[in-house]
Design a protein around this motif. Structure first.
Motif, PDB file in Angstrom:
ATOM      1  N   GLY A 272       0.950  -1.196   0.091  1.00  0.00           N
ATOM      2  CA  GLY A 272      -0.050  -0.127  -0.141  1.00  0.00           C
ATOM      3  C   GLY A 272       0.799   1.114   0.205  1.00  0.00           C
ATOM      4  O   GLY A 272       0.418   2.309   0.016  1.00  0.00           O
ATOM      5  N   GLY A 273       2.208   1.072  -0.080  1.00  0.00           N
ATOM      6  CA  GLY A 273       3.016   2.231   0.133  1.00  0.00           C
ATOM      7  C   GLY A 273       3.324   3.113  -1.277  1.00  0.00           C
ATOM      8  O   GLY A 273       3.676   4.181  -1.284  1.00  0.00           O
ATOM      9  N   SER A 274       3.021   2.302  -2.261  1.00  0.00           N
ATOM     10  CA  SER A 274       3.050   2.819  -3.515  1.00  0.00           C
ATOM     11  C   SER A 274       1.920   2.468  -4.619  1.00  0.00           C
ATOM     12  O   SER A 274       1.082   1.700  -4.228  1.00  0.00           O
ATOM     13  CB  SER A 274       4.438   2.633  -4.282  1.00  0.00           C
ATOM     14  N   ALA A 275       1.849   2.825  -5.697  1.00  0.00           N
ATOM     15  CA  ALA A 275       0.896   2.649  -6.773  1.00  0.00           C
ATOM     16  C   ALA A 275       0.950   0.990  -7.187  1.00  0.00           C
ATOM     17  O   ALA A 275       0.099   0.481  -7.455  1.00  0.00           O
ATOM     18  CB  ALA A 275       1.119   3.483  -8.109  1.00  0.00           C
ATOM     19  N   LYS A 276       2.160   0.409  -7.048  1.00  0.00           N
ATOM     20  CA  LYS A 276       2.411  -1.099  -7.561  1.00  0.00           C
ATOM     21  C   LYS A 276       3.311  -1.546  -6.438  1.00  0.00           C
ATOM     22  O   LYS A 276       4.542  -1.255  -6.148  1.00  0.00           O
ATOM     23  CB  LYS A 276       3.010  -1.109  -8.760  1.00  0.00           C
ATOM     24  N   ASP A 277       2.548  -2.374  -5.465  1.00  0.00           N
ATOM     25  CA  ASP A 277       3.366  -3.381  -4.470  1.00  0.00           C
ATOM     26  C   ASP A 277       4.416  -4.141  -5.191  1.00  0.00           C
ATOM     27  O   ASP A 277       4.036  -5.012  -6.190  1.00  0.00           O
ATOM     28  CB  ASP A 277       2.347  -4.066  -3.566  1.00  0.00           C
ATOM     29  N   ALA A 278       5.518  -4.326  -4.500  1.00  0.00           N
ATOM     30  CA  ALA A 278       6.470  -5.417  -4.748  1.00  0.00           C
ATOM     31  C   ALA A 278       5.836  -6.836  -4.642  1.00  0.00           C
ATOM     32  O   ALA A 278       5.158  -7.054  -3.627  1.00  0.00           O
ATOM     33  CB  ALA A 278       7.741  -5.291  -4.015  1.00  0.00           C
ATOM     34  N   THR A 279       6.136  -7.703  -5.508  1.00  0.00           N
ATOM     35  CA  THR A 279       5.548  -9.011  -5.221  1.00  0.00           C
ATOM     36  C   THR A 279       6.570  -9.813  -4.429  1.00  0.00           C
ATOM     37  O   THR A 279       7.637  -9.281  -3.912  1.00  0.00           O
ATOM     38  CB  THR A 279       5.610  -9.752  -6.738  1.00  0.00           C
ATOM     39  N   ALA A 280       6.021 -10.963  -4.073  1.00  0.00           N
ATOM     40  CA  ALA A 280       6.885 -11.904  -2.900  1.00  0.00           C
ATOM     41  C   ALA A 280       8.087 -11.982  -3.767  1.00  0.00           C
ATOM     42  O   ALA A 280       9.520 -12.203  -2.913  1.00  0.00           O
ATOM     43  CB  ALA A 280       6.135 -12.929  -2.537  1.00  0.00           C
ATOM     44  N   ALA A 281       8.105 -12.352  -4.930  1.00  0.00           N
ATOM     45  CA  ALA A 281       9.363 -12.739  -5.776  1.00  0.00           C
ATOM     46  C   ALA A 281      10.224 -11.643  -5.730  1.00  0.00           C
ATOM     47  O   ALA A 281      11.530 -11.482  -5.771  1.00  0.00           O
ATOM     48  CB  ALA A 281       8.942 -13.354  -7.316  1.00  0.00           C
ATOM     49  N   GLU A 282       9.719 -10.256  -6.011  1.00  0.00           N
ATOM     50  CA  GLU A 282      10.659  -9.295  -6.041  1.00  0.00           C
ATOM     51  C   GLU A 282      11.272  -9.073  -4.764  1.00  0.00           C
ATOM     52  O   GLU A 282      12.345  -8.509  -4.743  1.00  0.00           O
ATOM     53  CB  GLU A 282       9.766  -7.976  -6.596  1.00  0.00           C
ATOM     54  N   VAL A 283      10.695  -9.160  -3.595  1.00  0.00           N
ATOM     55  CA  VAL A 283      11.307  -8.913  -2.212  1.00  0.00           C
ATOM     56  C   VAL A 283      12.226  -9.815  -2.066  1.00  0.00           C
ATOM     57  O   VAL A 283      13.383  -9.494  -1.598  1.00  0.00           O
ATOM     58  CB  VAL A 283      10.105  -9.099  -1.285  1.00  0.00           C
ATOM     59  N   ASP A 284      12.102 -11.166  -2.632  1.00  0.00           N
ATOM     60  CA  ASP A 284      13.076 -12.330  -2.580  1.00  0.00           C
ATOM     61  C   ASP A 284      14.424 -11.893  -3.385  1.00  0.00           C
ATOM     62  O   ASP A 284      15.606 -11.964  -2.835  1.00  0.00           O
ATOM     63  CB  ASP A 284      12.843 -13.568  -2.740  1.00  0.00           C
ATOM     64  N   ALA A 285      14.121 -11.159  -4.484  1.00  0.00           N
ATOM     65  CA  ALA A 285      15.293 -10.827  -5.234  1.00  0.00           C
ATOM     66  C   ALA A 285      16.195  -9.604  -4.738  1.00  0.00           C
ATOM     67  O   ALA A 285      17.264  -9.661  -4.877  1.00  0.00           O
ATOM     68  CB  ALA A 285      14.727 -10.419  -6.825  1.00  0.00           C
ATOM     69  N   VAL A 286      15.273  -8.711  -4.054  1.00  0.00           N
ATOM     70  CA  VAL A 286      16.105  -7.585  -3.421  1.00  0.00           C
ATOM     71  C   VAL A 286      17.021  -8.340  -2.291  1.00  0.00           C
ATOM     72  O   VAL A 286      18.121  -7.843  -2.141  1.00  0.00           O
ATOM     73  CB  VAL A 286      15.109  -6.581  -2.737  1.00  0.00           C
ATOM     74  N   LEU A 287      16.551  -9.002  -1.398  1.00  0.00           N
ATOM     75  CA  LEU A 287      17.094  -9.718  -0.206  1.00  0.00           C
ATOM     76  C   LEU A 287      18.325 -10.360  -0.818  1.00  0.00           C
ATOM     77  O   LEU A 287      19.536 -10.110  -0.168  1.00  0.00           O
ATOM     78  CB  LEU A 287      16.372 -10.622   0.390  1.00  0.00           C
ATOM     79  N   ALA A 288      18.187 -11.316  -1.912  1.00  0.00           N
ATOM     80  CA  ALA A 288      19.120 -11.935  -2.591  1.00  0.00           C
ATOM     81  C   ALA A 288      20.564 -11.118  -3.017  1.00  0.00           C
ATOM     82  O   ALA A 288      21.386 -11.457  -2.994  1.00  0.00           O
ATOM     83  CB  ALA A 288      18.680 -12.779  -3.706  1.00  0.00           C
ATOM     84  N   ALA A 289      20.054  -9.983  -3.471  1.00  0.00           N
ATOM     85  CA  ALA A 289      20.852  -9.010  -4.103  1.00  0.00           C
ATOM     86  C   ALA A 289      22.006  -8.693  -3.186  1.00  0.00           C
ATOM     87  O   ALA A 289      23.170  -8.220  -3.508  1.00  0.00           O
ATOM     88  CB  ALA A 289      20.369  -7.886  -4.845  1.00  0.00           C
ATOM     89  N   TYR A 290      21.512  -8.459  -1.876  1.00  0.00           N
ATOM     90  CA  TYR A 290      22.273  -7.860  -0.886  1.00  0.00           C
ATOM     91  C   TYR A 290      22.868  -8.909   0.182  1.00  0.00           C
ATOM     92  O   TYR A 290      23.213  -8.316   1.406  1.00  0.00           O
ATOM     93  CB  TYR A 290      21.426  -6.598  -0.282  1.00  0.00           C
ATOM     94  N   GLY A 291      22.358 -10.044   0.113  1.00  0.00           N
ATOM     95  CA  GLY A 291      23.065 -11.145   0.928  1.00  0.00           C
ATOM     96  C   GLY A 291      22.013 -11.041   2.364  1.00  0.00           C
ATOM     97  O   GLY A 291      22.891 -11.368   3.231  1.00  0.00           O
ATOM     98  N   ALA A 292      20.739 -10.778   2.270  1.00  0.00           N
ATOM     99  CA  ALA A 292      20.194 -10.416   3.534  1.00  0.00           C
ATOM    100  C   ALA A 292      18.920 -11.230   3.592  1.00  0.00           C
ATOM    101  O   ALA A 292      18.451 -11.971   2.885  1.00  0.00           O
ATOM    102  CB  ALA A 292      19.510  -9.023   3.632  1.00  0.00           C
TER     103      ALA A 292
END
Length: 350
Positions: A272-292
């Motif tokens: 709900g923070g923006s016009a298009k929420d990140a998907t579960a896969a996109e959240v996982d991709a962000v975390l993987a990119a930074y080793g978190a």
């Protein structure tokens, strides 16, 4: 319109220390404005400016490098500009985070005391623990200078105790440095020197800001102000790559880090923070990119600290800027908690 007498006198006082670009002179401070200290450097020497009742006091920084700040132990300043802060750290037993202080220094102190980060006197009490400030210390409030010096003092106290204070740059610090003063309160607009000048590369605050990261990782927890999009993470994987690009933007102007989908502005990780929420896969991709395993962000104000996406995204802006008591994010011995200004804690893990 001719500049005021105060502005002309101040310009003359600062002339030996003026940077290549002359300071922007604003109307004289009103008699009710009090602010400072502000430190302006030229090589190994510095001038200390304080405004009291509309008048400016200018003094040399003592040879000891110790700066007196009301209500704090003397702060030791280094003539050499600080090197870029480290951004990747091993896991620690005790970890806390707060964001979006926005000039509400007294509320921050009350929250940190309530949660045992500070003692009753306001001194560091978190031992070898780490405290993260996830951006946006400036704007909206009238205790910005006091909040910045408090964080500098706590960082020195924490180091002496084996702990650390990590301050990140948020979108509002970047805006102020670039001259976007939409959210600066009248108190600071009334000073005879502009905010971009007082955060410029020859000032103590400006040098400090330019050494700070946009993103850090402690153990498997990533901290940043807004949270990067998956597209940004794909283009700039790795914490150090993000901070290297950020330092470039601090010098050259807005770019991907400070853009709409970068870690300072993007809100899509918050449902709900923006016009298009990140998907579960996109959240996982962000975390993987930074080793978190999880990311902790501010920027989007909620009623309380909240975990989303199965505990992978923690949003910690709980309304300090709006006059609320705020909340503190905590991770103690691997478990995560929300701490409130009444001293209570409740679990955040799913």
């Amino acid at each position: 319109m001719r500049p005021s007498l105060l502005a002309l006198v101040l310009a003359a006082l600062l002339a030996p220390l003026a940077p290549a670009a002359p300071p922007v002179l604003l109307p004289a401070a009103s008699a009710s404005v009090e602010d400072g200290p502000h430190v302006i450097w030229e090589g190994a020497q510095a001038r200390v400016l304080r405004w009291r009742q509309g008048k400016v006091d200018v003094a040399d920084l003592p040879p000891s490098g110790l700066l007196a700040v009301d209500g704090l132990p003397p702060l030791r300043l280094d003539p050499a500009p600080p090197a870029p802060e480290a951004a990747v750290f091993p896991a620690v037993r005790a970890l806390a985070a707060v964001s979006d202080i926005h000039g509400k220094r007294d509320a921050l102190v009350a929250l940190l005391k309530a949660q045992g980060i500070l003692d009753a006197r306001g001194a560091w009490a978190f031992g070898a623990g780490h405290l993260v400030v996830a951006g946006d210390t400036v704007d909206y409030g009238d205790q910005v200078t006091e909040a910045l010096w408090l964080l500098r003092s706590l960082a020195q106290q924490a180091r002496a105790a084996g702990g650390a204070v990590h301050v990140l740059i948020g979108n509002h610090e970047f805006m102020d440095m670039r001259g976007d003063l939409r959210y600066v309160v009248p108190k600071y607009k009334a000073l005879p020197l502009s905010i971009p000048y007082l955060t410029g590369p020859d000032t103590e605050f400006g040098r400090w800001f330019r050494s700070l990261p946009a993103m850090i990782r402690i153990g498997d927890t990533l901290f940043t102000h807004g949270g990067p999009s998956a597209a940004f993470a794909a283009a700039y994987p790795g914490v150090e790559a993000v901070n290297a690009q950020f330092r470039k933007e601090l010098k050259e102007g807005p770019g991907p880090v400070t853009g709409r989908y970068g870690p300072q502005w993007y809100r899509g990780l918050v449902p709900g923070g923006s016009a298009k929420d990140a998907t579960a896969a996109e959240v996982d991709a962000v975390l993987a990119a930074y080793g978190a395993a999880r990311v902790v962000v501010g920027h989007t104000t909620l009623d309380r600290i909240t975990a989303f996406h199965g505990g992978k995204v923690h949003v910690i802006d709980a309304g300090l800027k709006d006059g609320k008591p705020g909340e503190l994010w905590l991770q103690i011995d691997g478990r995560r908690w929300r701490g409130t200004a009444d001293g209570k804690r409740s679990p955040l893990d799913p």
